[in-house]
Design a protein around this motif. Structure first.
Motif, PDB file in Angstrom:
ATOM      1  N   GLY A  73       4.214   5.182  -0.094  1.00  0.00           N
ATOM      2  CA  GLY A  73       4.538   4.170  -0.732  1.00  0.00           C
ATOM      3  C   GLY A  73       5.795   3.503  -0.512  1.00  0.00           C
ATOM      4  O   GLY A  73       6.961   4.231  -0.891  1.00  0.00           O
ATOM      5  N   VAL A  74       6.205   2.241   0.051  1.00  0.00           N
ATOM      6  CA  VAL A  74       7.535   1.924   0.209  1.00  0.00           C
ATOM      7  C   VAL A  74       7.918   0.856  -0.648  1.00  0.00           C
ATOM      8  O   VAL A  74       8.978  -0.174  -0.468  1.00  0.00           O
ATOM      9  N   ASN A  75       6.911   0.467  -1.688  1.00  0.00           N
ATOM     10  CA  ASN A  75       7.532  -0.664  -2.418  1.00  0.00           C
ATOM     11  C   ASN A  75       8.686  -0.726  -3.073  1.00  0.00           C
ATOM     12  O   ASN A  75       8.941  -1.994  -3.484  1.00  0.00           O
ATOM     13  N   SER A  76       9.257   0.332  -3.240  1.00  0.00           N
ATOM     14  CA  SER A  76      10.711   0.222  -4.201  1.00  0.00           C
ATOM     15  C   SER A  76      11.649  -0.345  -2.982  1.00  0.00           C
ATOM     16  O   SER A  76      12.892  -0.579  -3.352  1.00  0.00           O
ATOM     17  N   LEU A  77      11.201  -0.416  -1.682  1.00  0.00           N
ATOM     18  CA  LEU A  77      12.439  -0.960  -0.730  1.00  0.00           C
ATOM     19  C   LEU A  77      12.345  -2.404  -0.625  1.00  0.00           C
ATOM     20  O   LEU A  77      11.437  -3.049  -0.854  1.00  0.00           O
ATOM     21  N   VAL A 199      -7.065   2.962  -3.897  1.00  0.00           N
ATOM     22  CA  VAL A 199      -6.046   3.574  -3.060  1.00  0.00           C
ATOM     23  C   VAL A 199      -5.414   2.475  -2.497  1.00  0.00           C
ATOM     24  O   VAL A 199      -4.486   3.017  -1.392  1.00  0.00           O
ATOM     25  N   LEU A 200      -5.118   1.432  -3.050  1.00  0.00           N
ATOM     26  CA  LEU A 200      -4.293   0.515  -2.203  1.00  0.00           C
ATOM     27  C   LEU A 200      -2.844   0.540  -2.513  1.00  0.00           C
ATOM     28  O   LEU A 200      -2.387   1.098  -3.645  1.00  0.00           O
ATOM     29  N   PRO A 201      -1.884   0.238  -1.377  1.00  0.00           N
ATOM     30  CA  PRO A 201      -0.538   0.302  -1.851  1.00  0.00           C
ATOM     31  C   PRO A 201      -0.157  -0.826  -2.582  1.00  0.00           C
ATOM     32  O   PRO A 201      -0.988  -1.863  -2.673  1.00  0.00           O
ATOM     33  N   GLU A 202       1.127  -0.798  -3.095  1.00  0.00           N
ATOM     34  CA  GLU A 202       1.695  -2.034  -3.587  1.00  0.00           C
ATOM     35  C   GLU A 202       2.164  -2.894  -2.810  1.00  0.00           C
ATOM     36  O   GLU A 202       3.100  -2.826  -2.027  1.00  0.00           O
ATOM     37  N   THR A 203       1.662  -4.255  -2.816  1.00  0.00           N
ATOM     38  CA  THR A 203       2.328  -5.378  -1.951  1.00  0.00           C
ATOM     39  C   THR A 203       2.096  -6.353  -2.801  1.00  0.00           C
ATOM     40  O   THR A 203       1.643  -6.374  -4.004  1.00  0.00           O
ATOM     41  N   ASN A 204       2.701  -7.585  -2.426  1.00  0.00           N
ATOM     42  CA  ASN A 204       2.521  -8.865  -3.398  1.00  0.00           C
ATOM     43  C   ASN A 204       1.001  -9.144  -3.675  1.00  0.00           C
ATOM     44  O   ASN A 204       0.895  -9.743  -4.577  1.00  0.00           O
ATOM     45  N   GLU A 205       0.183  -8.656  -2.801  1.00  0.00           N
ATOM     46  CA  GLU A 205      -1.325  -9.363  -2.938  1.00  0.00           C
ATOM     47  C   GLU A 205      -1.938  -8.115  -4.159  1.00  0.00           C
ATOM     48  O   GLU A 205      -2.907  -8.567  -4.432  1.00  0.00           O
ATOM     49  N   ILE A 225     -11.024   5.539 -10.704  1.00  0.00           N
ATOM     50  CA  ILE A 225      -9.744   6.449 -10.453  1.00  0.00           C
ATOM     51  C   ILE A 225      -8.681   5.744  -9.720  1.00  0.00           C
ATOM     52  O   ILE A 225      -8.890   4.857  -8.922  1.00  0.00           O
ATOM     53  N   ASN A 226      -7.516   5.997 -10.214  1.00  0.00           N
ATOM     54  CA  ASN A 226      -6.358   5.272  -9.477  1.00  0.00           C
ATOM     55  C   ASN A 226      -5.356   6.210  -9.123  1.00  0.00           C
ATOM     56  O   ASN A 226      -4.704   6.748  -9.898  1.00  0.00           O
ATOM     57  N   VAL A 227      -5.101   6.329  -7.875  1.00  0.00           N
ATOM     58  CA  VAL A 227      -4.440   7.224  -7.111  1.00  0.00           C
ATOM     59  C   VAL A 227      -3.483   6.228  -6.142  1.00  0.00           C
ATOM     60  O   VAL A 227      -2.740   6.966  -5.412  1.00  0.00           O
ATOM     61  N   GLY A 228      -3.708   5.069  -6.129  1.00  0.00           N
ATOM     62  CA  GLY A 228      -2.925   3.956  -5.222  1.00  0.00           C
ATOM     63  C   GLY A 228      -1.521   3.837  -5.938  1.00  0.00           C
ATOM     64  O   GLY A 228      -0.550   4.815  -5.782  1.00  0.00           O
ATOM     65  N   ARG A 229      -1.418   2.476  -6.603  1.00  0.00           N
ATOM     66  CA  ARG A 229      -0.166   2.357  -7.135  1.00  0.00           C
ATOM     67  C   ARG A 229      -0.799   1.747  -8.583  1.00  0.00           C
ATOM     68  O   ARG A 229      -1.622   0.926  -8.865  1.00  0.00           O
ATOM     69  N   PHE A 255       1.154   4.616 -12.670  1.00  0.00           N
ATOM     70  CA  PHE A 255       1.239   3.724 -13.844  1.00  0.00           C
ATOM     71  C   PHE A 255       2.323   2.302 -13.695  1.00  0.00           C
ATOM     72  O   PHE A 255       3.066   2.537 -12.698  1.00  0.00           O
ATOM     73  N   GLU A 256       1.832   1.452 -14.340  1.00  0.00           N
ATOM     74  CA  GLU A 256       2.572   0.231 -14.072  1.00  0.00           C
ATOM     75  C   GLU A 256       3.987   0.546 -14.145  1.00  0.00           C
ATOM     76  O   GLU A 256       4.890   0.068 -13.415  1.00  0.00           O
ATOM     77  N   ASN A 257       4.550   1.181 -15.275  1.00  0.00           N
ATOM     78  CA  ASN A 257       5.836   1.820 -15.532  1.00  0.00           C
ATOM     79  C   ASN A 257       5.842   3.328 -15.529  1.00  0.00           C
ATOM     80  O   ASN A 257       5.296   4.061 -16.305  1.00  0.00           O
ATOM     81  N   GLU A 258       6.808   3.870 -14.473  1.00  0.00           N
ATOM     82  CA  GLU A 258       6.828   5.230 -14.334  1.00  0.00           C
ATOM     83  C   GLU A 258       8.402   5.429 -14.561  1.00  0.00           C
ATOM     84  O   GLU A 258       9.145   4.878 -14.031  1.00  0.00           O
TER      85      GLU A 258
END
Lengths: 317, 317
Positions: A73-77, A199-205, A225-229, A255-258
């Motif tokens: 996951g590259v969503n923090s960049l 299993v979706l990555p975090e994106t704007n969508e 089950i949530n192992v995506g974001r 989780f939404e906030n980790e």
């Protein structure tokens, strides 16, 4: 001489890299906090998956050409900054597929085989021979996402006799899934599933993609089950779905906030089992990510471009 | 008219049998205790898996020709009496293979993915992101037994990247196992395994087969799983092996003496996780066993003999 700075130690692989690339300078740090500021000036390539790598950090590295992100996951960049500065990005996609597939199966079996009830019986010295665990054979699993991880998982689930359905952007068919649909159609597909795995990555969508309506459209016996974001669903929406019994149970690793605070309501949410974003952990990860990196570095030096795990900065995965 | 007496109710399958075999009289009882004594006199075929079916019971059924045992393990039946009276025996082998395979995998993943630790963390509101669960991919699993259940399990484990070794009477090779050896050689084979799974039935040869020496010869990181029969090892020998750390951990569903009493030391044995002989349970079992029975009944009526799941009275399986 080309300079690679790693914000993490890579163990035995460090020697391997130094031996194989004697025309490259490597610097390995235990943690971003101890990074020599001078290294920012002249680093060409950065290895990390630490949140310290933000817009400010990147602006302080004028020579940076490539970030080798050692997570999937590259969503923090800050994608915009990378695009603007023409910095390439690779990730560790694939490195986690076995661990994640095994975890998805571990969650399913934990639930279907009533493992927690057996564990609690043991602590109470209760011998209940009448328990009726259900078969996973024949169950229908819907994946949000049809990438490397769901594909690998589907292969395993199929051997167990489970049926697999995949959702992706445009509904294109993918090997290993009996049926595929577009994510847009999901409300009409949920009813087909006993188990739904994100299993979706975090994106704007995908941020807050799953709303209250989504859970209402699922079968009330659904195992989610949530192992995506974690940002796929607002924390309160998930809690409400479980408490109002829109779905039967959830296993959640993200989780939404980790990280979760000690007083997070999630720890006490009924029918929610949580793990601490550990489904990607494993001592083998660094080694495998380093091997992908080495392959790319060879091509980078030959000036024929990065070839493995290149992230599309517009898509974010 | 041929008479079939069942010591258990079979749900929807009862009608199915009565419709398909209108030249046969069926009587279905909820429990052996309510059986009409007169039925013993003239029953030709008995359906059960209840311990009430012992030597005395069988001696009171002078016309009995066939016992359709609706479980896989037939060790509670008096084989000598059946042989002497020329009573045929079939079992429910195969009916349990999916449930047992799924359970073996559930135990392995529960251990490797540290599920109990995550569960305990949740109850204590602890978020430990540093946990390092191990991959099952690449692990080596040794099966005591290479019959229907281990074969089905091996197929699943192979897709997960696990290696499978089988032990059987003479070491003959079996599809799905990378290596096979004879049970006699086992002390020299144990060291190859990370996980050892007993799936052997109870016979004269397997009672107390595993001794203290067996556990001493295993790797000290071994995960031991018993879903065969509890009599494979004396209770105290297993406890000693765990307490002296000859092996790392055990998941056990079957016991030398069942059911376990509230004060059984097994409930408190360190590194032992137990389930209450439930790995064969499942609502689908009766239906599947009844279908095997129906196939055999057709052949029995045609006088061309039983064909599915016939138990060799000399071998006991």
């Amino acid at each position: 001489m080309l300079k690679v700075v790693s914000l993490m130690r890579l163990g035995d692989v460090e020697n391997e890299l130094e031996e194989n690339f004697d025309n490259v300078t490597f610097k390995f740090y235990k943690h971003p906090a101890v990074l020599d500021e001078a290294d920012k000036e002249d680093m060409d390539i950065l290895i990390s998956y630490h949140e310290a790598v933000d817009e400010t950090f990147i602006n302080e590295c004028p020579n940076l050409k490539w970030i080798a992100w050692f997570a999937t996951g590259v969503n923090s960049l800050p994608m915009d900054v990378l695009k603007e500065k023409d910095i390439q990005l690779t990730n560790a996609k694939g490195v986690h597929k076995r661990q994640l597939s095994e975890f998805i199966l571990a969650y399913i079996l934990d639930d279907y085989k009533l493992m927690k009830a057996s564990y609690e019986n043991q602590t109470k010295h209760v011998y209940d021979h009448k328990m009726q665990p259900t078969l996973v054979d024949g169950e229908r699993v819907l994946f949000l996402g049809t990438g490397t991880i769901p594909k690998h998982t589907a292969k395993i689930l199929n051997v167990l006799g489970m049926h697999t359905i995949g959702l992706n952007t445009d509904g294109h068919s993918v090997e290993g899934f009996e049926e595929t649909y577009s994510i847009e159609e999901r409300h009409h597909i949920y009813h087909k599933a006993d188990i739904i795995v994100n299993v979706l990555p975090e994106t704007n969508e995908t941020i807050h993609l799953l709303k209250s309506d989504d859970f209402k459209a699922m079968n009330d016996h659904t195992l989610f089950i949530n192992v995506g974001r974690g940002t796929i669903v607002e924390t309160q929406v998930l809690i409400d779905a479980l408490e109002s019994k829109e779905i039967r149970k959830a296993y959640v690793d993200v989780f939404e906030n980790e990280p979760l605070n000690e007083d997070s309501p999630l720890f006490e949410t009924q029918n929610l089992f949580l793990t601490a974003h550990i489904t990607g952990n494993g001592t083998h990860n660094k080694t495998e990510a380093a091997h992908i990196f080495a392959t790319n570095l060879k091509h980078f030096l030959n000036k024929d471009g990065l070839i493995e795990n290149v992230v599309d900065l517009n898509k974010g995965y």
